[in-house]
Design a protein around this motif. Structure first.
Motif, PDB file in Angstrom:
ATOM      1  N   ARG A  31      20.596  81.391  23.000  1.00  0.00           N
ATOM      2  CA  ARG A  31      21.758  82.242  22.749  1.00  0.00           C
ATOM      3  C   ARG A  31      22.864  82.017  23.783  1.00  0.00           C
ATOM      4  NH1 ARG A  31      23.414  87.083  24.599  1.00  0.00           N
ATOM      5  NH2 ARG A  31      21.514  87.322  25.830  1.00  0.00           N
ATOM      6  N   THR A  32      22.490  81.967  25.067  1.00  0.00           N
ATOM      7  CA  THR A  32      23.498  81.911  26.135  1.00  0.00           C
ATOM      8  C   THR A  32      23.673  80.532  26.747  1.00  0.00           C
ATOM      9  OG1 THR A  32      21.907  82.423  27.892  1.00  0.00           O
ATOM     10  CG2 THR A  32      22.928  84.293  26.735  1.00  0.00           C
ATOM     11  N   GLY A  33      22.678  79.653  26.569  1.00  0.00           N
ATOM     12  CA  GLY A  33      22.729  78.356  27.219  1.00  0.00           C
ATOM     13  C   GLY A  33      22.290  78.387  28.672  1.00  0.00           C
ATOM     14  N   ARG A  34      21.803  79.511  29.150  1.00  0.00           N
ATOM     15  CA  ARG A  34      21.326  79.601  30.536  1.00  0.00           C
ATOM     16  C   ARG A  34      20.140  78.666  30.750  1.00  0.00           C
ATOM     17  NH1 ARG A  34      17.953  84.803  32.801  1.00  0.00           N
ATOM     18  NH2 ARG A  34      17.272  83.872  34.783  1.00  0.00           N
ATOM     19  N   LEU A  35      20.155  77.924  31.848  1.00  0.00           N
ATOM     20  CA  LEU A  35      19.032  77.051  32.180  1.00  0.00           C
ATOM     21  C   LEU A  35      17.845  77.906  32.592  1.00  0.00           C
ATOM     22  CD1 LEU A  35      18.017  74.101  32.574  1.00  0.00           C
ATOM     23  CD2 LEU A  35      18.670  74.361  34.992  1.00  0.00           C
ATOM     24  N   LEU A  36      16.727  77.739  31.889  1.00  0.00           N
ATOM     25  CA  LEU A  36      15.513  78.507  32.169  1.00  0.00           C
ATOM     26  C   LEU A  36      14.475  77.702  32.936  1.00  0.00           C
ATOM     27  CD1 LEU A  36      15.055  80.162  28.667  1.00  0.00           C
ATOM     28  CD2 LEU A  36      16.150  81.157  30.693  1.00  0.00           C
ATOM     29  N   GLY A  37      14.514  76.382  32.788  1.00  0.00           N
ATOM     30  CA  GLY A  37      13.525  75.552  33.470  1.00  0.00           C
ATOM     31  C   GLY A  37      13.826  74.086  33.270  1.00  0.00           C
ATOM     32  N   ALA A  38      13.177  73.252  34.073  1.00  0.00           N
ATOM     33  CA  ALA A  38      13.370  71.806  33.967  1.00  0.00           C
ATOM     34  C   ALA A  38      12.146  71.093  34.526  1.00  0.00           C
ATOM     35  CB  ALA A  38      14.630  71.374  34.708  1.00  0.00           C
ATOM     36  N   GLN A  39      11.934  69.877  34.025  1.00  0.00           N
ATOM     37  CA  GLN A  39      10.818  69.043  34.470  1.00  0.00           C
ATOM     38  C   GLN A  39      11.304  67.607  34.591  1.00  0.00           C
ATOM     39  OE1 GLN A  39       7.630  69.918  31.571  1.00  0.00           O
ATOM     40  NE2 GLN A  39       8.558  71.964  31.470  1.00  0.00           N
ATOM     41  N   ILE A  40      10.776  66.897  35.568  1.00  0.00           N
ATOM     42  CA  ILE A  40      11.160  65.507  35.796  1.00  0.00           C
ATOM     43  C   ILE A  40       9.906  64.680  36.021  1.00  0.00           C
ATOM     44  CG2 ILE A  40      12.289  63.902  37.394  1.00  0.00           C
ATOM     45  CD1 ILE A  40      14.352  66.056  37.981  1.00  0.00           C
ATOM     46  N   ILE A  41       9.852  63.525  35.380  1.00  0.00           N
ATOM     47  CA  ILE A  41       8.810  62.533  35.661  1.00  0.00           C
ATOM     48  C   ILE A  41       9.499  61.184  35.796  1.00  0.00           C
ATOM     49  CG2 ILE A  41       6.770  61.333  34.785  1.00  0.00           C
ATOM     50  CD1 ILE A  41       5.966  63.873  33.380  1.00  0.00           C
ATOM     51  N   GLY A  42       9.178  60.468  36.856  1.00  0.00           N
ATOM     52  CA  GLY A  42       9.799  59.158  37.045  1.00  0.00           C
ATOM     53  C   GLY A  42       9.221  58.459  38.258  1.00  0.00           C
ATOM     54  N   GLN A  43       9.938  57.434  38.697  1.00  0.00           N
ATOM     55  CA  GLN A  43       9.496  56.696  39.872  1.00  0.00           C
ATOM     56  C   GLN A  43      10.448  56.990  41.025  1.00  0.00           C
ATOM     57  OE1 GLN A  43       9.016  53.029  37.328  1.00  0.00           O
ATOM     58  NE2 GLN A  43       7.147  52.815  38.531  1.00  0.00           N
ATOM     59  N   GLU A  44      10.415  56.192  42.046  1.00  0.00           N
ATOM     60  CA  GLU A  44      11.119  56.509  43.288  1.00  0.00           C
ATOM     61  C   GLU A  44      12.573  56.927  43.038  1.00  0.00           C
ATOM     62  OE1 GLU A  44      12.121  54.520  47.638  1.00  0.00           O
ATOM     63  OE2 GLU A  44      11.186  53.329  46.069  1.00  0.00           O
ATOM     64  N   GLY A  45      12.945  58.052  43.639  1.00  0.00           N
ATOM     65  CA  GLY A  45      14.303  58.555  43.490  1.00  0.00           C
ATOM     66  C   GLY A  45      14.474  59.570  42.385  1.00  0.00           C
ATOM     67  N   TYR A 105       4.471  57.230  40.868  1.00  0.00           N
ATOM     68  CA  TYR A 105       4.997  58.183  39.896  1.00  0.00           C
ATOM     69  C   TYR A 105       5.241  59.545  40.545  1.00  0.00           C
ATOM     70  CZ  TYR A 105       3.696  54.660  36.511  1.00  0.00           C
ATOM     71  OH  TYR A 105       3.597  53.482  35.813  1.00  0.00           O
ATOM     72  N   GLU A 106       6.419  60.109  40.294  1.00  0.00           N
ATOM     73  CA  GLU A 106       6.819  61.391  40.846  1.00  0.00           C
ATOM     74  C   GLU A 106       6.911  62.432  39.735  1.00  0.00           C
ATOM     75  OE1 GLU A 106       9.641  59.340  44.312  1.00  0.00           O
ATOM     76  OE2 GLU A 106      10.550  60.639  42.783  1.00  0.00           O
ATOM     77  N   VAL A 107       6.496  63.657  40.061  1.00  0.00           N
ATOM     78  CA  VAL A 107       6.448  64.738  39.071  1.00  0.00           C
ATOM     79  C   VAL A 107       7.056  65.986  39.696  1.00  0.00           C
ATOM     80  CG1 VAL A 107       4.957  66.096  37.551  1.00  0.00           C
ATOM     81  CG2 VAL A 107       4.266  63.781  38.229  1.00  0.00           C
ATOM     82  N   ALA A 108       7.931  66.656  38.966  1.00  0.00           N
ATOM     83  CA  ALA A 108       8.558  67.860  39.503  1.00  0.00           C
ATOM     84  C   ALA A 108       8.852  68.856  38.399  1.00  0.00           C
ATOM     85  CB  ALA A 108       9.859  67.498  40.231  1.00  0.00           C
ATOM     86  N   ARG A 109       8.940  70.124  38.785  1.00  0.00           N
ATOM     87  CA  ARG A 109       9.263  71.172  37.821  1.00  0.00           C
ATOM     88  C   ARG A 109       9.935  72.338  38.542  1.00  0.00           C
ATOM     89  NH1 ARG A 109       5.513  75.495  35.582  1.00  0.00           N
ATOM     90  NH2 ARG A 109       7.374  76.648  36.159  1.00  0.00           N
ATOM     91  N   THR A 110      10.675  73.131  37.786  1.00  0.00           N
ATOM     92  CA  THR A 110      11.235  74.378  38.283  1.00  0.00           C
ATOM     93  C   THR A 110      11.434  75.330  37.116  1.00  0.00           C
ATOM     94  OG1 THR A 110      12.938  75.341  39.723  1.00  0.00           O
ATOM     95  CG2 THR A 110      13.698  73.756  38.073  1.00  0.00           C
ATOM     96  N   GLY A 111      11.514  76.615  37.400  1.00  0.00           N
ATOM     97  CA  GLY A 111      11.726  77.595  36.338  1.00  0.00           C
ATOM     98  C   GLY A 111      10.522  77.743  35.430  1.00  0.00           C
TER      99      GLY A 111
END
Length: 459
Positions: free
Chosen positions: A388-402, A340-346
């Motif tokens: 209001r603007t639709g600007r990307l503030l953050g993101a997170q991903i959980i999944g398997q290889e790739g 299991y892979e875990v990632a985040r930004t913002g």
């Protein structure tokens, strides 16, 4: 006259600074002395869990440059097992204790780099100092834990703390065949994720056979014959032949503070964009400093080797006579627990709200490859955008290889303040072995943009 540069700390930030300074100024112009209190310098601390887990063959594989390389090829006087115990800004000296022979002396400097790293949190609880309770902050720590696994043959382990290090150490111990429990005072692992994403990690850990205990604080450790035997919370006791602490770190600024070097609200040393402190000739870099978050626009202290290397490079360039700056961070991180892979930004949803944003969130389930291609794995991508603007503030991903390295695309979008609508047109690569025709990043951006539009934002 030859200028004297002293570096406190021999890992990523410190040795990057020393190396970059040497690349620009020869030894007749700049004498460099670097002090490291441990046995090893210039190593990958992030590789320690994989050393313990057996994927990395030995500790030497984690060392980027050996001490003799610094001494013989770069003419940097690197002194191991030498601890700086005091900084005297008036006399422009540091006090040093050589742990090899107990000798104490003072070393003068004209310029000083403070790269003292982070200080691991160790609970002040009954039994916390028992044998068999390990931290994993330094390579020395990793070697000690590996030796205990190989010679003591423990059968059960408790990992205290469910952040990045805790998860990676849980995987390492599972690979070693131990029965593993993971305990954390929070209601979910990975508190740097939103709760709905963190709950997916809990499910994955339990599926791997980890006993997950959440919402319970450790209250003490039992010991017998000087060695740990159990970990206690307010509700239960867990048998433990060894314990690994993964409770995070805080900036190691005791030396700097005692000398009068200003620190910020995050407890990290304050620097400007060029990594200069408020005191002339004193620089700081790495886990001991605070930095600027480009989305929240607030100071943060984030302990990552990526930042430490970049900041050290900036310091070295500036000491070497060039000009470089460190602009800040967006909080990108990635980790793994078995498959299991875990990632985040913002920013997370809570962090965005605290920073004053009104947000829109969308979570999308998709596939790492074309669904018909062998090896396709499920992944979930969550995007957080300004309503209001639709600007990307953050993101997170959980999944398997790739799955997880797709966070890099999202980190670039956050860095450049892209809107989710703009992201839907990104020219991302496609071939069935690597992605569906609509990459998960594009699917999530499209769905989030549609949600922004429905709620009266952009468009």
């Amino acid at each position: 006259m030859t200028e004297r540069l002293v570096v406190i700390g021999g890992d990523a930030a410190g040795m990057s600074a020393a190396s970059q300074a040497r690349n620009r100024r020869d030894s007749d112009d700049l004498r460099i002395v670097a002090f490291e209190k441990g046995e090893h310098a210039s190593y990958s601390a992030c590789g320690i869990p994989y050393l313990v887990g057996g994927q990395v063959p030995d500790a030497q594989a984690l060392i980027a440059r050996r001490p003799e390389v610094f001494r013989d090829e770069l003419d940097i006087d690197l002194r191991l097992r030498s601890e700086v115990t005091e900084i005297d800004l008036d006399r422009r000296t540091v006090a040093v204790c050589d742990h090899r022979d107990g000798r104490r002396y003072r070393e003068p400097f004209d310029q000083l780099v403070i790269a003292t790293g982070g200080l691991p949190h160790r609970p002040d609880l009954p039994g916390a100092k028992a044998g068999g309770v390990y931290g994993v902050q330094t390579l020395d720590d990793g070697v000690a834990l590996l030796r205990a696994l190989e010679t003591g043959r423990p059968r059960s382990a408790v990992v205290v703390g469910a952040g990045y290090i805790g998860l990676e150490m849980a995987e390492a111990l599972l690979r070693r065949g131990l029965e593993v429990s993971l305990v954390d005072a929070g209601e979910q692992p990975m508190g740097t994720l939103d709760p709905d994403m963190g709950s997916l990690i809990s499910d994955a850990l339990r599926a791997l056979g980890v006993k997950v205990v959440l919402g319970e604080s450790v209250e003490g450790f039992s010991e017998s014959g000087g060695r740990v035997t159990a970990v206690h919370t307010g509700s239960r006791s867990m048998q433990a032949d060894l314990v690994v602490l993964g409770l995070g770190t805080s900036p190691n600024t005791a030396l700097a503070e005692a000398a009068g070097v200003p620190v910020g609200d995050t407890s990290g040393i304050r620097t400007d964009r060029r990594m200069r402190t408020a005191i002339e000739g004193i620089w700081a870099a790495g886990d001991c400093v605070e930095t600027f978050h480009l989305v929240s626009r607030r100071p943060v202290a984030i302990a990552l080797g990526t930042h430490a290397n970049k900041q050290g490079r900036v310091v070295g360039i500036n000491i070497g006579g060039g000009y470089a700056g460190f602009p800040g961070v967006v909080g990108t991180a990635v980790s793994k627990i078995c498959e299991y892979e875990v990632a985040r930004t913002g920013l997370t949803t809570a962090e965005a709200a605290e920073a004053g944003f009104e947000t829109v969130e969308e979570t999308v389930k998709s596939s790492t490859r074309a669904g018909y291609y062998p090896g396709a794995r499920e992944m979930r991508t969550k995007m957080i955008a300004d309503r209001r603007t639709g600007r990307l503030l953050g993101a997170q991903i959980i999944g398997q290889e790739g799955a997880a390295k797709r966070i890099d695309t999202l980190a670039v979008a956050v860095w450049h303040e892209m809107t989710v609508e703009e992201m839907t047109g990104l020219d991302l690569s496609y071939a069935p072995p690597f992605a569906p025709v609509w990459d998960p990043v594009l699917i999530a951006a499209r769905k989030t943009a549609e949600r922004v539009e429905r709620l009266g934002g952009q468009g």
